[in-house]
Design a protein around this motif. Structure first.
Motif, short mmCIF file in Angstrom:
data_model
loop_
_atom_site.label_atom_id
_atom_site.label_comp_id
_atom_site.label_asym_id
_atom_site.label_seq_id
_atom_site.Cartn_x
_atom_site.Cartn_y
_atom_site.Cartn_z
N ALA A 273 1.01 -1.11 0.12
CA ALA A 273 -0.05 0.05 0.01
C ALA A 273 0.69 1.24 0.08
CB ALA A 273 -1.00 -0.02 1.32
N VAL A 274 2.00 1.20 0.88
CA VAL A 274 2.91 2.60 0.73
C VAL A 274 3.53 2.68 -0.66
CG1 VAL A 274 5.03 3.32 2.05
CG2 VAL A 274 3.28 2.05 3.23
N ASP A 275 3.86 1.50 -1.20
CA ASP A 275 4.47 1.69 -2.54
C ASP A 275 3.59 2.14 -3.57
OD1 ASP A 275 6.85 0.53 -1.70
OD2 ASP A 275 6.21 -1.53 -2.25
N ASP A 276 2.23 1.68 -3.39
CA ASP A 276 1.13 2.10 -4.45
C ASP A 276 0.90 3.61 -4.08
OD1 ASP A 276 0.81 -0.06 -5.40
OD2 ASP A 276 -0.88 -0.88 -4.26
N LEU A 277 0.91 4.03 -2.94
CA LEU A 277 0.78 5.60 -2.55
C LEU A 277 1.84 6.37 -2.88
CD1 LEU A 277 -0.82 5.29 1.11
CD2 LEU A 277 -1.94 6.18 -0.92
N ALA A 278 3.04 5.79 -3.12
CA ALA A 278 4.18 6.60 -3.43
C ALA A 278 4.17 6.65 -5.04
CB ALA A 278 5.41 5.55 -3.01
N SER A 281 1.55 9.23 -5.85
CA SER A 281 2.00 10.67 -5.29
C SER A 281 2.86 11.12 -6.63
CB SER A 281 2.78 10.51 -4.29
OG SER A 281 3.25 11.67 -3.84
N ALA A 282 3.86 10.14 -7.05
CA ALA A 282 4.75 10.44 -8.27
C ALA A 282 3.85 11.01 -9.58
CB ALA A 282 5.66 9.52 -8.55
N LEU A 284 0.93 12.22 -9.42
CA LEU A 284 0.14 13.49 -9.29
C LEU A 284 1.18 14.62 -9.16
CD1 LEU A 284 -2.28 12.45 -6.22
CD2 LEU A 284 -2.85 12.91 -8.61
N ARG A 285 2.47 14.26 -8.96
CA ARG A 285 3.35 15.45 -9.06
C ARG A 285 3.68 15.86 -10.43
NH1 ARG A 285 7.01 12.71 -6.66
NH2 ARG A 285 6.28 13.16 -4.46
N ASN A 286 3.96 14.79 -11.20
CA ASN A 286 4.12 14.89 -12.79
C ASN A 286 2.93 15.65 -13.28
OD1 ASN A 286 6.42 13.62 -12.73
ND2 ASN A 286 5.64 11.61 -13.02
N LEU A 287 1.83 15.49 -12.86
CA LEU A 287 0.78 16.02 -13.53
C LEU A 287 0.62 17.38 -12.99
CD1 LEU A 287 -2.27 15.92 -15.16
CD2 LEU A 287 -3.28 15.42 -13.16
N ALA A 288 0.96 17.67 -11.95
CA ALA A 288 0.89 18.98 -11.40
C ALA A 288 1.91 19.87 -12.18
CB ALA A 288 1.11 18.97 -9.70
N GLU A 289 3.08 19.41 -12.46
CA GLU A 289 4.29 20.18 -13.06
C GLU A 289 3.74 20.22 -14.72
OE1 GLU A 289 7.54 17.63 -12.61
OE2 GLU A 289 7.91 18.04 -10.67
N ARG A 290 3.01 19.45 -15.07
CA ARG A 290 2.67 19.71 -16.54
C ARG A 290 1.60 20.88 -16.47
NH1 ARG A 290 0.85 14.31 -19.20
NH2 ARG A 290 0.46 15.55 -20.97
N VAL A 291 0.73 20.63 -15.60
CA VAL A 291 -0.41 21.76 -15.57
C VAL A 291 0.00 22.97 -15.47
CG1 VAL A 291 -2.35 22.43 -14.24
CG2 VAL A 291 -2.35 20.06 -14.88
N ASP A 292 1.01 23.12 -14.58
CA ASP A 292 1.87 24.37 -14.22
C ASP A 292 2.49 24.78 -15.37
OD1 ASP A 292 2.83 26.20 -12.56
OD2 ASP A 292 4.68 25.48 -12.22
#
Length: 302
Positions: A273-278, A281-282, A284-292
């Protein structure tokens, strides 16, 4: 005829004398062979009961006899003293197994060592006395000092010493003290029935209190037994509950052990579960950077 009769009578007399000498030698030979020692003692008390022929003993062993008893009076003072002449047989005594030396210094040497004479009662029934010789150094003795025979000092007899002690007692003062004591004790004697009655009441009270105390003690013992029984039952229930609690604690510990075990099933699921969450999270971080960088990505997608 007369000559033969005289010869016969002479022979008879000689035979009788021979028998007499033989008898004396046979029956009294030991007395003739033993040399006797004559001594004298003086007594200030009465010698009633002492007779000529009375035994002279040394610590109960006969060693001689009393030969004569007389009175010596001082004509100037009128005082009198009893003289007792005795005859001893020294062979009855020995020093370290050797006979006593028979010389003039025998009696003085024994007296120097403490030899004394004392009147002793032979029998309370007959009242006869004897003379007891013994070594009593240090005692007060009576010595007359005017005799032609060796003198053995005398000491008071037991009854004589008792009589002297009784003479020193003031019986009048003793009786007066006794009367005063009885007079002082008379009021206490009158109160004695009251004291006995009070004592009887006290004993009755003590008896009742002892009975009550015994009953209270029995009740206390019964209560203690009941408490012990209850504690025994409660203890049994408490032990059962403790056993159940310990069993649950063991199960909980086993679950916790399984949870914290890195190779356990739960730990592996948590790790996934921790691996899936990581990973999420990665992304979502990439998506945020692209939207930015390009907000139109939200409209056009890729």
């Amino acid at each position: 005829m007369n000559a033969s009769r005289a010869t016969l009578i002479g022979t008879f007399i000689l035979g009788a004398l021979a028998l007499l000498v033989a008898g004396v030698l046979f029956f009294g030979g030991s007395a003739l062979r033993n040399k006797h020692v004559t001594i004298v003692s003086f007594f200030d008390a009465s010698v009633a009961g002492l007779r000529a022929g009375a035994p002279v003993t040394f610590r109960g062993v006969p060693i001689g006899e009393v030969k004569s008893i007389g009175v010596r009076v001082n004509p100037r003072t009128g005082q009198s003293i009893i003289q007792v002449n005795m005859e001893l047989v020294p062979h009855a005594l020995s020093v370290h197994g050797a006979p006593l030396p028979l010389d003039e210094e025998l009696v003085p040497s024994l007296v120097h060592d403490g030899l004394t004479a004392q009147l002793m009662m032979q029998s309370f029934v007959t009242g006869l006395l004897s003379v007891e010789l013994a070594f009593r150094p240090g005692e007060q003795v009576l010595r007359f000092g005017d005799a032609t025979l060796p003198e053995v000092p005398s000491v008071p007899g037991n009854f004589e010493a008792l009589a002297k002690q009784l003479q020193t007692i003031d019986f009048a003062a003793v009786l007066d003290t006794l009367q005063r004591t009885l007079a002082a004790a008379q009021p206490a004697l009158h109160q004695l029935p009251r004291v006995l009655t009070s004592l009887e009441r006290t004993l009755g009270t003590i008896d009742r209190e002892a009975g009550a105390s015994s009953t209270s003690l029995q009740q206390t013992l019964d209560a203690a037994r009941t408490l012990a029984t209850n504690l025994d039952r409660e203890g049994a229930g408490t032990l059962a509950a403790m056993r159940q609690t310990l069993a649950k604690a063991d199960a909980t510990l086993d679950g916790a052990h399984a949870l914290v075990d890195p190779r356990g099933h739960t730990a592996m699921q948590v790790q996934r579960a921790v691996d899936d969450l990581a990973a999420t999270s990665a992304r979502l971080r990439n998506l945020a950077e692209r939207v930015d960088r390009d907000p139109t990505v939200l409209v056009h997608g890729r």
